[in-house]
Design an enzyme around this catalytic site. Sequence first.
Site, PDB file in Angstrom:
ATOM      1  N   GLU A   1       0.814  -1.218   0.000  1.00 31.09           N
ATOM      2  CA  GLU A   1       0.000   0.000   0.000  1.00 31.09           C
ATOM      3  C   GLU A   1       0.850   1.273   0.000  1.00 31.09           C
ATOM      4  O   GLU A   1       0.312   2.369   0.050  1.00 31.09           O
ATOM      5  CB  GLU A   1      -0.947  -0.004   1.202  1.00 31.09           C
ATOM      6  CG  GLU A   1      -1.988  -1.099   1.116  1.00 31.09           C
ATOM      7  CD  GLU A   1      -2.921  -1.159   2.311  1.00 31.09           C
ATOM      8  OE1 GLU A   1      -2.609  -0.571   3.376  1.00 31.09           O
ATOM      9  OE2 GLU A   1      -3.980  -1.800   2.183  1.00 31.09           O
TER      10      GLU A   1
ATOM     11  N   GLY B   1      -5.296 -14.718  -6.928  1.00 32.75           N
ATOM     12  CA  GLY B   1      -5.978 -15.237  -8.099  1.00 32.75           C
ATOM     13  C   GLY B   1      -6.343 -16.713  -8.001  1.00 32.75           C
ATOM     14  O   GLY B   1      -6.798 -17.304  -8.982  1.00 32.75           O
ATOM     15  N   GLN B   2      -6.143 -17.322  -6.845  1.00 34.66           N
ATOM     16  CA  GLN B   2      -6.451 -18.748  -6.658  1.00 34.66           C
ATOM     17  C   GLN B   2      -7.683 -18.953  -5.776  1.00 34.66           C
ATOM     18  O   GLN B   2      -7.987 -20.078  -5.404  1.00 34.66           O
ATOM     19  CB  GLN B   2      -5.250 -19.460  -6.043  1.00 34.66           C
ATOM     20  CG  GLN B   2      -4.008 -19.391  -6.891  1.00 34.66           C
ATOM     21  CD  GLN B   2      -2.844 -20.123  -6.242  1.00 34.66           C
ATOM     22  OE1 GLN B   2      -2.999 -21.239  -5.771  1.00 34.66           O
ATOM     23  NE2 GLN B   2      -1.690 -19.486  -6.209  1.00 34.66           N
TER      24      GLN B   2
ATOM     25  N   TYR C   1     -14.285  -7.360  -4.539  1.00 36.89           N
ATOM     26  CA  TYR C   1     -15.313  -7.178  -3.505  1.00 36.89           C
ATOM     27  C   TYR C   1     -16.707  -7.023  -4.123  1.00 36.89           C
ATOM     28  O   TYR C   1     -17.685  -7.545  -3.591  1.00 36.89           O
ATOM     29  CB  TYR C   1     -14.981  -5.984  -2.621  1.00 36.89           C
ATOM     30  CG  TYR C   1     -13.698  -6.143  -1.838  1.00 36.89           C
ATOM     31  CD1 TYR C   1     -13.294  -7.378  -1.350  1.00 36.89           C
ATOM     32  CD2 TYR C   1     -12.877  -5.052  -1.593  1.00 36.89           C
ATOM     33  CE1 TYR C   1     -12.110  -7.529  -0.636  1.00 36.89           C
ATOM     34  CE2 TYR C   1     -11.697  -5.190  -0.876  1.00 36.89           C
ATOM     35  CZ  TYR C   1     -11.318  -6.431  -0.400  1.00 36.89           C
ATOM     36  OH  TYR C   1     -10.149  -6.571   0.303  1.00 36.89           O
TER      37      TYR C   1
END
Length: 169
Positions: free
Chosen positions: A33, A100-101, A138
């Site tokens: 971040e 991504g899994q 989300y």
Amino acid sequence: MITTKNPDFFLRPAKKHDVPLILSFIRELAAFEKLEHEVEATEEILENTLFGATPHGEVLLGYYHEQPVAFALFFHNFSTFLGRPGLYLEDLYVKKKYRGQGLGKIMLSYLAVLAKSRGCGRFEWWCLDWNESALGFYRSLGAVPMSDWTVQRVSGEDLDLLANSFGGA
């Protein structure tokens, strides 16, 4: 150990001996971040605030092939309108190599189960507005942005000043 639909991925609540691992996840998230300069947490602080006499949060760890690859830090808040507690997710982080899994979805799904089992009326979190991949993820889960609310924060010297202005006994 909490088994999941993915036989290679399991969850477990963090224990006091996991504090160094938790801090390493916090630092890795802060780097992602670009907020490393804001990390004040130390192992001692985390041990006291997460595992001391009055724990202020909980941590869920995610393991893929027995390796720690994800964490979620959460705590309860309260909705006066609902008259019920809520579950607030402060941080969810999956190491880049493992994204991504579906591991983040598994963790969020488990936290939703936990929220329901604890009688919570809400499950909430914040997301940085520049993190388009997270926002899209989300939305795919049914999360709705609360655009009519603005976060307010008092910290540091301003928190000291506000606390010092209290004239009570």
